[in-house]
Design a protein around this motif. Sequence first.
Motif, PDB file in Angstrom:
ATOM      1  N   PHE A 106       0.811  -1.222   0.000  1.00 51.88           N
ATOM      2  CA  PHE A 106       0.000   0.000   0.000  1.00 51.88           C
ATOM      3  C   PHE A 106       0.844   1.272   0.000  1.00 51.88           C
ATOM      4  N   SER A 107       2.066   1.179   0.507  1.00 51.41           N
ATOM      5  CA  SER A 107       2.931   2.369   0.541  1.00 51.41           C
ATOM      6  C   SER A 107       3.830   2.445  -0.687  1.00 51.41           C
ATOM      7  N   ASN A 108       3.486   1.713  -1.744  1.00 50.36           N
ATOM      8  CA  ASN A 108       4.246   1.700  -3.000  1.00 50.36           C
ATOM      9  C   ASN A 108       5.697   1.285  -2.800  1.00 50.36           C
ATOM     10  N   PHE A 109       5.910   0.316  -1.920  1.00 51.79           N
ATOM     11  CA  PHE A 109       7.219  -0.279  -1.660  1.00 51.79           C
ATOM     12  C   PHE A 109       8.233   0.737  -1.133  1.00 51.79           C
ATOM     13  N   LYS A 110       7.764   1.737  -0.418  1.00 54.51           N
ATOM     14  CA  LYS A 110       8.626   2.736   0.215  1.00 54.51           C
ATOM     15  C   LYS A 110       8.284   2.779   1.693  1.00 54.51           C
ATOM     16  N   HIS A 111       9.227   3.275   2.488  1.00 55.54           N
ATOM     17  CA  HIS A 111       8.917   3.449   3.907  1.00 55.54           C
ATOM     18  C   HIS A 111       7.899   4.565   4.050  1.00 55.54           C
ATOM     19  N   ASN A 112       6.879   4.315   4.844  1.00 56.39           N
ATOM     20  CA  ASN A 112       5.841   5.300   5.086  1.00 56.39           C
ATOM     21  C   ASN A 112       6.325   6.256   6.169  1.00 56.39           C
ATOM     22  N   ASN A 113       6.501   7.504   5.835  1.00 53.82           N
ATOM     23  CA  ASN A 113       6.991   8.490   6.800  1.00 53.82           C
ATOM     24  C   ASN A 113       5.921   8.932   7.790  1.00 53.82           C
ATOM     25  N   TYR A 114       4.789   8.274   7.764  1.00 56.50           N
ATOM     26  CA  TYR A 114       3.712   8.593   8.688  1.00 56.50           C
ATOM     27  C   TYR A 114       4.052   8.119  10.098  1.00 56.50           C
ATOM     28  N   TYR A 115       4.884   7.092  10.197  1.00 49.99           N
ATOM     29  CA  TYR A 115       5.252   6.512  11.491  1.00 49.99           C
ATOM     30  C   TYR A 115       6.677   6.889  11.856  1.00 49.99           C
ATOM     31  N   MET A 116       6.921   7.031  13.155  1.00 50.45           N
ATOM     32  CA  MET A 116       8.274   7.249  13.651  1.00 50.45           C
ATOM     33  C   MET A 116       9.007   5.909  13.616  1.00 50.45           C
ATOM     34  N   ARG A 117      10.260   5.916  13.151  1.00 50.03           N
ATOM     35  CA  ARG A 117      10.979   4.671  12.855  1.00 50.03           C
ATOM     36  C   ARG A 117      11.169   3.756  14.064  1.00 50.03           C
ATOM     37  N   THR A 118      11.624   4.267  15.184  1.00 51.18           N
ATOM     38  CA  THR A 118      11.895   3.407  16.336  1.00 51.18           C
ATOM     39  C   THR A 118      10.612   2.802  16.881  1.00 51.18           C
ATOM     40  N   ALA A 119       9.596   3.616  17.043  1.00 54.28           N
ATOM     41  CA  ALA A 119       8.312   3.110  17.539  1.00 54.28           C
ATOM     42  C   ALA A 119       7.707   2.118  16.545  1.00 54.28           C
ATOM     43  N   GLU A 120       7.866   2.378  15.263  1.00 55.16           N
ATOM     44  CA  GLU A 120       7.349   1.473  14.249  1.00 55.16           C
ATOM     45  C   GLU A 120       8.070   0.128  14.298  1.00 55.16           C
ATOM     46  N   LEU A 121       9.390   0.147  14.421  1.00 55.81           N
ATOM     47  CA  LEU A 121      10.160  -1.094  14.482  1.00 55.81           C
ATOM     48  C   LEU A 121       9.788  -1.917  15.712  1.00 55.81           C
ATOM     49  N   ILE A 122       9.661  -1.267  16.847  1.00 62.09           N
ATOM     50  CA  ILE A 122       9.258  -1.966  18.070  1.00 62.09           C
ATOM     51  C   ILE A 122       7.849  -2.536  17.925  1.00 62.09           C
ATOM     52  N   ALA A 123       6.936  -1.747  17.371  1.00 62.80           N
ATOM     53  CA  ALA A 123       5.553  -2.208  17.202  1.00 62.80           C
ATOM     54  C   ALA A 123       5.478  -3.394  16.241  1.00 62.80           C
ATOM     55  N   TRP A 124       6.216  -3.356  15.119  1.00 65.43           N
ATOM     56  CA  TRP A 124       6.191  -4.480  14.185  1.00 65.43           C
ATOM     57  C   TRP A 124       6.813  -5.728  14.804  1.00 65.43           C
ATOM     58  N   THR A 125       7.880  -5.564  15.573  1.00 60.30           N
ATOM     59  CA  THR A 125       8.513  -6.711  16.228  1.00 60.30           C
ATOM     60  C   THR A 125       7.566  -7.348  17.235  1.00 60.30           C
ATOM     61  N   LEU A 126       6.947  -6.523  18.069  1.00 61.26           N
ATOM     62  CA  LEU A 126       5.993  -7.042  19.049  1.00 61.26           C
ATOM     63  C   LEU A 126       4.769  -7.655  18.375  1.00 61.26           C
ATOM     64  N   THR A 127       4.313  -7.043  17.296  1.00 64.58           N
ATOM     65  CA  THR A 127       3.163  -7.569  16.560  1.00 64.58           C
ATOM     66  C   THR A 127       3.479  -8.944  15.986  1.00 64.58           C
ATOM     67  N   SER A 128       4.648  -9.091  15.393  1.00 65.82           N
ATOM     68  CA  SER A 128       5.031 -10.390  14.825  1.00 65.82           C
ATOM     69  C   SER A 128       5.112 -11.458  15.903  1.00 65.82           C
ATOM     70  N   ALA A 129       5.768 -11.134  17.009  1.00 61.60           N
ATOM     71  CA  ALA A 129       5.886 -12.105  18.103  1.00 61.60           C
ATOM     72  C   ALA A 129       4.518 -12.463  18.670  1.00 61.60           C
ATOM     73  N   LEU A 130       3.666 -11.474  18.852  1.00 65.59           N
ATOM     74  CA  LEU A 130       2.329 -11.707  19.385  1.00 65.59           C
ATOM     75  C   LEU A 130       1.484 -12.539  18.417  1.00 65.59           C
ATOM     76  N   SER A 131       1.565 -12.237  17.125  1.00 64.62           N
ATOM     77  CA  SER A 131       0.777 -12.956  16.126  1.00 64.62           C
ATOM     78  C   SER A 131       1.217 -14.413  16.009  1.00 64.62           C
ATOM     79  N   ILE A 132       2.515 -14.642  15.917  1.00 64.08           N
ATOM     80  CA  ILE A 132       3.024 -16.008  15.799  1.00 64.08           C
ATOM     81  C   ILE A 132       2.689 -16.804  17.054  1.00 64.08           C
TER      82      ILE A 132
END
Length: 149
Positions: A106-132
Amino acid sequence: MRLFPLHILVKDLSFMVLYWTIMKYNLTGESYLPQSLKSLPNPAGSSIVENICAALYYNLIPLAFSVVVYYPIVLSVRKLLGLSSRSVLITGIILSLTTPMLYFIFSNFKHNNYYMRTAELIAWTLTSALSISTYYLLNKNRLTPAQTY
């Protein structure tokens, strides 16, 4: 697989809820961007219920996509690998990757600058661990002791 709607909700809603929670309590020292504040007025004052409702609204397309691809992924991995704890774990990983891939598309294969990088990385890591973890815990009871290798 009876509880697949629960896994879909966890995997598709947890990123935004975790991201907004990290940003609300300023856990990474980052502040909301002006375009974020325009879309979400008063994010620091929002409750967890408001965050979940907003995540539901913003993730209608990923939720629909997950409902469509969930069974084909589960059945194809099960057909290829059988039913074992390893196949359940692999299925959980593949299902958990569908949401970040959809965001990336959806972001046309680019990083979406809508999110702050550190918070986004932590959120994606926690989301992946929680989902799996959620997928594995919801489906491990289907395995017999001989299948847990």
